[in-house]
Design a protein around this motif. Structure first.
Motif, mmCIF file in Angstrom:
data_model
loop_
_atom_site.group_PDB
_atom_site.id
_atom_site.type_symbol
_atom_site.label_atom_id
_atom_site.label_comp_id
_atom_site.label_asym_id
_atom_site.label_seq_id
_atom_site.Cartn_x
_atom_site.Cartn_y
_atom_site.Cartn_z
ATOM 1 N N ARG A 24 -1.648 -67.870 63.657
ATOM 2 C CA ARG A 24 -1.956 -68.900 63.968
ATOM 3 C C ARG A 24 -2.640 -70.403 63.104
ATOM 4 N NH1 ARG A 24 -3.985 -67.505 68.638
ATOM 5 N NH2 ARG A 24 -1.528 -66.101 69.176
ATOM 6 N N VAL A 25 -3.812 -70.059 62.526
ATOM 7 C CA VAL A 25 -4.725 -70.902 61.791
ATOM 8 C C VAL A 25 -4.025 -71.561 60.506
ATOM 9 C CG1 VAL A 25 -6.831 -71.536 60.195
ATOM 10 C CG2 VAL A 25 -6.822 -70.266 62.435
ATOM 11 N N VAL A 26 -2.602 -70.873 59.683
ATOM 12 C CA VAL A 26 -2.185 -71.027 58.381
ATOM 13 C C VAL A 26 -1.066 -71.750 59.095
ATOM 14 C CG1 VAL A 26 -0.857 -70.280 56.865
ATOM 15 C CG2 VAL A 26 -3.123 -68.365 58.043
ATOM 16 N N GLU B 265 -6.617 -59.698 65.605
ATOM 17 C CA GLU B 265 -6.781 -60.049 64.638
ATOM 18 C C GLU B 265 -5.635 -61.168 63.100
ATOM 19 O OE1 GLU B 265 -9.717 -61.553 62.245
ATOM 20 O OE2 GLU B 265 -9.906 -60.684 63.887
ATOM 21 N N LEU B 266 -4.236 -60.207 62.886
ATOM 22 C CA LEU B 266 -3.149 -60.627 62.672
ATOM 23 C C LEU B 266 -2.208 -62.158 63.411
ATOM 24 C CD1 LEU B 266 -0.827 -60.568 59.854
ATOM 25 C CD2 LEU B 266 0.135 -59.478 60.937
ATOM 26 N N ALA C 246 -4.141 -64.234 64.708
ATOM 27 C CA ALA C 246 -5.668 -64.989 65.019
ATOM 28 C C ALA C 246 -5.296 -66.415 63.494
ATOM 29 C CB ALA C 246 -6.456 -65.102 65.542
ATOM 30 N N ARG C 247 -5.642 -65.053 62.632
ATOM 31 C CA ARG C 247 -5.265 -66.014 61.403
ATOM 32 C C ARG C 247 -3.804 -66.964 61.053
ATOM 33 N NH1 ARG C 247 -8.848 -62.266 57.319
ATOM 34 N NH2 ARG C 247 -10.236 -61.207 58.634
#
Length: 55
Positions: free
Chosen positions: A44-46, A38-39, A41-42
């Motif tokens: 990656r977006v940032v 989850e970390l 994935a988040r």
């Protein structure tokens, strides 16, 4: 960031640093594999948003 680094070099260094910190977190029991996924994935977006060229 070292002024001599290209974007790809910076991104590679950043990715390796984050991966090592996540591995340490999992080994020490601070993070589970699900939390690490989850970390990532988040993050990656940032990072993708931060590296987009400004029009």
């Amino acid at each position: 960031m070292d002024a001599g680094w290209s974007r790809s070099e910076w991104a590679t260094h950043f990715s390796r640093t984050v991966a090592e910190e996540i591995r340490l977190g999992i080994r020490s029991g601070v993070l589970t594999w699900a939390e690490a996924d989850e970390l990532l994935a988040r993050l990656r977006v940032v990072v993708d948003q931060a590296l987009e060229p400004i029009a």
